[in-house]
Write an enzyme that holds these catalytic residues in place. Structure first.
Site, PDB file in Angstrom:
ATOM      1  N   HIS A  52     -18.134  67.056  70.211  1.00 47.29           N
ATOM      2  CA  HIS A  52     -17.212  66.439  70.895  1.00 47.29           C
ATOM      3  C   HIS A  52     -16.650  68.090  71.315  1.00 47.29           C
ATOM      4  O   HIS A  52     -15.481  68.660  70.703  1.00 47.29           O
ATOM      5  CB  HIS A  52     -16.169  66.004  70.185  1.00 47.29           C
ATOM      6  CG  HIS A  52     -14.786  65.672  71.442  1.00 47.29           C
ATOM      7  ND1 HIS A  52     -13.902  66.181  72.328  1.00 47.29           N
ATOM      8  CD2 HIS A  52     -15.168  63.503  73.163  1.00 47.29           C
ATOM      9  CE1 HIS A  52     -12.998  65.283  72.728  1.00 47.29           C
ATOM     10  NE2 HIS A  52     -13.854  64.325  73.504  1.00 47.29           N
ATOM     11  N   ALA A  74       1.111  57.173  55.662  1.00 45.46           N
ATOM     12  CA  ALA A  74       2.665  56.351  56.298  1.00 45.46           C
ATOM     13  C   ALA A  74       2.164  54.617  55.864  1.00 45.46           C
ATOM     14  O   ALA A  74       2.605  54.407  57.706  1.00 45.46           O
ATOM     15  CB  ALA A  74       1.773  56.834  57.708  1.00 45.46           C
ATOM     16  N   ILE A  76      -0.634  53.313  57.052  1.00 48.78           N
ATOM     17  CA  ILE A  76      -1.771  53.242  57.996  1.00 48.78           C
ATOM     18  C   ILE A  76      -3.035  52.451  56.836  1.00 48.78           C
ATOM     19  O   ILE A  76      -3.526  53.742  56.117  1.00 48.78           O
ATOM     20  CB  ILE A  76      -2.708  54.053  59.130  1.00 48.78           C
ATOM     21  CG1 ILE A  76      -1.458  54.278  60.158  1.00 48.78           C
ATOM     22  CG2 ILE A  76      -3.785  53.439  59.781  1.00 48.78           C
ATOM     23  CD1 ILE A  76      -1.546  54.926  60.498  1.00 48.78           C
ATOM     24  N   VAL A  78      -6.423  52.912  55.350  1.00 47.87           N
ATOM     25  CA  VAL A  78      -7.924  53.790  55.338  1.00 47.87           C
ATOM     26  C   VAL A  78      -8.283  53.446  54.937  1.00 47.87           C
ATOM     27  O   VAL A  78      -8.378  53.259  53.186  1.00 47.87           O
ATOM     28  CB  VAL A  78      -7.021  55.691  55.426  1.00 47.87           C
ATOM     29  CG1 VAL A  78      -8.300  56.517  55.592  1.00 47.87           C
ATOM     30  CG2 VAL A  78      -6.063  55.859  56.139  1.00 47.87           C
ATOM     31  N   PRO A  79     -10.089  52.684  55.097  1.00 48.45           N
ATOM     32  CA  PRO A  79     -10.838  52.884  54.121  1.00 48.45           C
ATOM     33  C   PRO A  79     -12.010  53.630  53.393  1.00 48.45           C
ATOM     34  O   PRO A  79     -10.988  55.384  53.751  1.00 48.45           O
ATOM     35  CB  PRO A  79     -11.884  52.819  55.142  1.00 48.45           C
ATOM     36  CG  PRO A  79     -11.433  53.473  56.376  1.00 48.45           C
ATOM     37  CD  PRO A  79     -10.623  53.873  56.655  1.00 48.45           C
TER      38      PRO A  79
END
Length: 391
Positions: A52, A74, A76, A78-79
């Site tokens: 990309h 934060a 979130i 996350v895995p």
């Protein structure tokens, strides 16, 4: 209602940090599952650019590993790795819909979707909307039926072609005298030589190399008020005059001064009182000998006496004889006047000419192919070129 969001990021850029700031400032309050793709880049030496455009970590903070770490700090979800992502989605969803967490499943509006149309039709709970209605035949049964009569029964009872016309056109089997009259019409209208417009067009089209369907269509399309299409009109006007008790002389004047058209079914280019049309003679002979009543044809012959007194070729022609005789036939079959008028308006009387003449047109097509005739070009000496003629 949205319960949580899933955010997929990539190496490079600072978009994920903007989300982190929004969480800190309480602009985003609902849970987020986040994962930044590209953690493998830490195992390569130097700055690695992915497919990309711009997916390249120029700073340590822009690496996938650092972003995932910052998102986790934060709050979130996350895995530990990309493969764990679907399990984390399932775990978070179940926790948010668990009453013990304080997010009652009652907050989720469960909608009972209606059954699809195909299922409803299969379970006889609904009928699919139809676009056509057919009342003359059915091909969905074990064998095809014409007006509820199985084809094997039609064959066993030796129904004629004209009997089939009665079933499929008028939804009834006519008595023998009426069915035989239709047979006579078809025989008399099957052909009238190669010079008439229908046969001429068919032959010219066949010579141009077109197939049977196109050639026959070109001939049928010439059928109209001046060629075979006067049957409906003759039936209409003679029936109107008879019902209004017009004297033959008055009817002739009415057509001339009010309708301002020649009487449909009257007149012939070749035949006359001195050279009668044998087809009309055959029709009259059958009607007078077989029909229960002959009211309209008698009236038409009285009109013929008036018209031939003016000009000998203003005879009752074959179109006119068929038209008035068909009215007599349907009267004898106990059809109401409005029903006969509807048949005339729909072109049902002209249909007898169409089916009869189609037999002849097919013959002319096959004749051209049999003779292997070349492309037709009209003779120049048969055309008057007059460019100076005024518009």
């Amino acid at each position: 209602k949205i319960k949580f969001s899933i955010m997929i990021g990539e190496v490079g850029g600072k978009s994920e940090y903007k989300v982190i700031e929004a969480i800190k400032n309480k602009l985003i309050t609902k849970p987020i599952i986040g994962w930044c793709i590209g953690t493998v880049s830490d195992y390569f030496g130097g700055s690695i650019q992915f497919g990309h455009a711009g997916a390249k970590a120029d700073k340590a903070s822009e690496s996938a590993v650092q972003k995932n770490k910052a998102m986790k700090q934060a709050g979130i979800f996350v895995p530990n790795g990309f493969n764990q992502l679907p399990y984390l989605v399932k775990e978070l969803y179940e926790s948010l819909t668990d009453n013990t967490v304080g997010n009652s499943s009652q907050d989720i509006n469960i909608i009972d979707l209606p059954l699809d149309c195909e299922t409803l039709v299969k379970t006889n709970k609904a009928r699919k909307k139809t676009h056509f209605v057919c009342t003359i035949s059915n091909d969905t049964k074990e064998e095809i039926t014409y007006c509820n009569m199985p084809i094997t029964e039609i064959v066993e009872k030796k129904y004629t072609v004209t009997d089939i016309i009665g079933l499929l056109w008028f939804k009834q089997k006519f008595p023998v005298w009426a069915s035989n009259f239709i047979d006579l019409i078809i025989k008399l209208t099957a052909d009238h030589g190669p010079a008439v417009s229908g046969a001429h067009n068919t032959r010219v089209t066949a010579r141009a190399g077109k197939d049977l369907t196109a050639s026959i269509a070109s001939g049928i399309l010439t059928i109209g008020p001046r060629f075979g299409g006067a049957i409906d009109a003759a039936a209409k006007y003679f029936k109107m005059a008879y019902e209004n008790k017009m004297e033959p002389e008055d009817f002739v004047e009415y057509m001339k001064n009010v309708e301002k058209i020649p009487i449909p079914g009257i007149g012939h280019r070749i035949k006359s009182t001195k050279n009668p049309d044998k087809r009309v003679s055959l029709l009259k002979n059958y009607v007078f000998n077989k029909f229960p009543t002959c009211k309209l044809i008698n009236y038409a012959l009285d009109v013929e006496k008036v018209t031939t007194s003016k000009k000998e070729n203003l005879i009752l022609n074959v179109d006119g004889a068929i038209g008035v005789s068909l009215v007599d036939m349907f009267w004898a079959l106990n059809y109401k006047n409005k029903d006969i008028d509807n048949l005339i308006q729909r072109g049902a009387f002209n249909a007898f000419f169409v089916i009869g003449r189609t037999i002849g047109l097919i013959g002319h097509y096959l004749d051209e192919k049999r003779l292997n005739m070349p492309l037709y070009r009209h003779p120049v000496d048969d055309i008057l070129y007059d460019e100076e003629s005024p518009i």
